[in-house]
Design a protein around this motif. Structure first.
Motif, PDB file in Angstrom:
ATOM      1  N   ARG A 273      24.298  41.071  66.251  1.00 10.05           N
ATOM      2  CA  ARG A 273      23.104  40.290  65.429  1.00 10.05           C
ATOM      3  C   ARG A 273      23.592  39.514  64.319  1.00 10.05           C
ATOM      4  O   ARG A 273      23.191  38.431  63.947  1.00 10.05           O
ATOM      5  CB  ARG A 273      21.993  41.382  64.907  1.00 10.05           C
ATOM      6  N   LYS A 274      24.630  40.249  63.694  1.00 14.35           N
ATOM      7  CA  LYS A 274      25.190  39.698  62.363  1.00 14.35           C
ATOM      8  C   LYS A 274      26.089  38.307  62.855  1.00 14.35           C
ATOM      9  O   LYS A 274      25.971  37.232  62.050  1.00 14.35           O
ATOM     10  CB  LYS A 274      26.243  40.337  61.571  1.00 14.35           C
ATOM     11  N   LEU A 275      26.712  38.251  63.923  1.00 17.04           N
ATOM     12  CA  LEU A 275      27.578  37.385  64.340  1.00 17.04           C
ATOM     13  C   LEU A 275      26.799  35.969  64.934  1.00 17.04           C
ATOM     14  O   LEU A 275      27.044  34.880  64.626  1.00 17.04           O
ATOM     15  CB  LEU A 275      28.540  37.769  65.494  1.00 17.04           C
ATOM     16  N   ALA A 276      25.637  36.528  65.567  1.00 20.57           N
ATOM     17  CA  ALA A 276      24.724  35.315  65.897  1.00 20.57           C
ATOM     18  C   ALA A 276      24.115  34.784  65.011  1.00 20.57           C
ATOM     19  O   ALA A 276      23.829  33.403  64.822  1.00 20.57           O
ATOM     20  CB  ALA A 276      23.585  36.124  66.863  1.00 20.57           C
ATOM     21  N   ARG A 277      23.603  35.466  63.864  1.00 17.37           N
ATOM     22  CA  ARG A 277      23.010  34.950  62.655  1.00 17.37           C
ATOM     23  C   ARG A 277      24.047  34.143  61.880  1.00 17.37           C
ATOM     24  O   ARG A 277      23.781  32.780  61.639  1.00 17.37           O
ATOM     25  CB  ARG A 277      22.581  36.080  61.611  1.00 17.37           C
ATOM     26  N   ASP A 278      25.162  34.509  61.790  1.00 16.94           N
ATOM     27  CA  ASP A 278      26.399  33.531  61.246  1.00 16.94           C
ATOM     28  C   ASP A 278      26.583  32.217  61.977  1.00 16.94           C
ATOM     29  O   ASP A 278      26.700  31.322  61.555  1.00 16.94           O
ATOM     30  CB  ASP A 278      27.453  34.369  61.002  1.00 16.94           C
ATOM     31  N   ALA A 279      26.731  32.431  63.302  1.00 21.95           N
ATOM     32  CA  ALA A 279      26.911  31.020  64.242  1.00 21.95           C
ATOM     33  C   ALA A 279      25.634  30.051  63.992  1.00 21.95           C
ATOM     34  O   ALA A 279      25.745  28.922  63.783  1.00 21.95           O
ATOM     35  CB  ALA A 279      26.828  31.848  65.702  1.00 21.95           C
ATOM     36  N   ARG A 280      24.264  30.506  64.015  1.00 16.52           N
ATOM     37  CA  ARG A 280      23.131  29.831  63.802  1.00 16.52           C
ATOM     38  C   ARG A 280      23.240  29.199  62.432  1.00 16.52           C
ATOM     39  O   ARG A 280      23.236  27.888  62.040  1.00 16.52           O
ATOM     40  CB  ARG A 280      21.728  30.568  63.993  1.00 16.52           C
TER      41      ARG A 280
ATOM     42  N   ALA B  57      25.999  28.477  60.861  1.00 16.36           N
ATOM     43  CA  ALA B  57      27.176  27.466  60.877  1.00 16.36           C
ATOM     44  C   ALA B  57      26.976  26.112  61.606  1.00 16.36           C
ATOM     45  O   ALA B  57      27.145  25.042  61.236  1.00 16.36           O
ATOM     46  CB  ALA B  57      28.328  28.257  61.391  1.00 16.36           C
ATOM     47  N   GLU B  58      26.115  26.339  62.651  1.00 18.22           N
ATOM     48  CA  GLU B  58      25.366  25.311  63.255  1.00 18.22           C
ATOM     49  C   GLU B  58      24.432  24.251  62.319  1.00 18.22           C
ATOM     50  O   GLU B  58      24.814  23.191  62.539  1.00 18.22           O
ATOM     51  CB  GLU B  58      24.445  25.716  64.591  1.00 18.22           C
ATOM     52  N   ARG B  59      23.906  24.871  61.502  1.00 16.44           N
ATOM     53  CA  ARG B  59      23.044  24.190  60.544  1.00 16.44           C
ATOM     54  C   ARG B  59      23.706  23.547  59.246  1.00 16.44           C
ATOM     55  O   ARG B  59      23.280  22.992  58.328  1.00 16.44           O
ATOM     56  CB  ARG B  59      21.890  24.947  60.075  1.00 16.44           C
TER      57      ARG B  59
ATOM     58  N   ARG C 157      26.568  27.766  56.158  1.00  9.25           N
ATOM     59  CA  ARG C 157      27.647  28.810  56.413  1.00  9.25           C
ATOM     60  C   ARG C 157      27.612  29.521  54.975  1.00  9.25           C
ATOM     61  O   ARG C 157      27.594  29.282  53.854  1.00  9.25           O
ATOM     62  CB  ARG C 157      28.869  28.313  56.591  1.00  9.25           C
TER      63      ARG C 157
END
Length: 154
Positions: free
Chosen positions: A139-146, A148-150, A153
């Motif tokens: 969940r933390k990695l998915a949140r960080d990836a979202r 970073a896309e926006r 970061r």
């Protein structure tokens, strides 16, 4: 065909009532409908002049896309009848009311025992902790990836 017509009948084919009456040739020229619906109406109208389809009276029924029956009509040959459905529903309601007057046949369980709590062994407890930790990390990695896309970061 009835199911296809039902799609339009339940969505209100024409919000302004333009298809609430039989059409005449002069109506087709000024018929202001969505393109798909207009194509269905004009196709029924055009097919209505074919001698082999004359018995279908498509021009008289072009306002219903050529379908002459009620879209919810049931046929004894292919399905059940609306009368049979109403009778079954009434019987179900009578049975339900009658059963409400009788005491329930449900069994009451009055014997409760404490069986314990937690995991059966240390291995099961370790597996549960590991799975929870991996899910939290995912969940933390998915949140960080979202983020970073926006460009947000952390």
């Amino acid at each position: 065909m009835a199911a296809y017509i039902a799609k339009y009948a339940t969505k209100s084919t024409d919000a302004f009532g333009r298809l609430d009456h039989r059409l005449h040739e002069s109506d087709l020229v000024s018929l202001d409908l969505r393109p798909h619906l207009k194509r269905l109406v004009t196709t029924a109208w055009d097919l209505g002049v074919r001698p082999e389809l004359e018995h279908l009276r498509l021009r008289q029924w072009a306002h219903t896309l050529g379908f002459r029956g009620h879209w919810l009509t049931k046929s004894q040959r292919y399905s059940t009848t609306l009368g049979a459905l109403r009778a079954a529903r009434a019987e179900w309601a009578r049975t339900r009311r009658a059963s409400a007057d009788r005491p329930s046949a449900a069994t009451a369980i009055k014997d409760w025992r404490y069986l314990g709590r937690g995991w059966d062994n240390q291995g099961d407890a370790w597996l549960a902790r590991t799975a929870a930790a991996e899910a939290a990390e995912a969940r933390k990695l998915a949140r960080d990836a979202r983020l970073a896309e926006r460009g947000l970061r952390r």
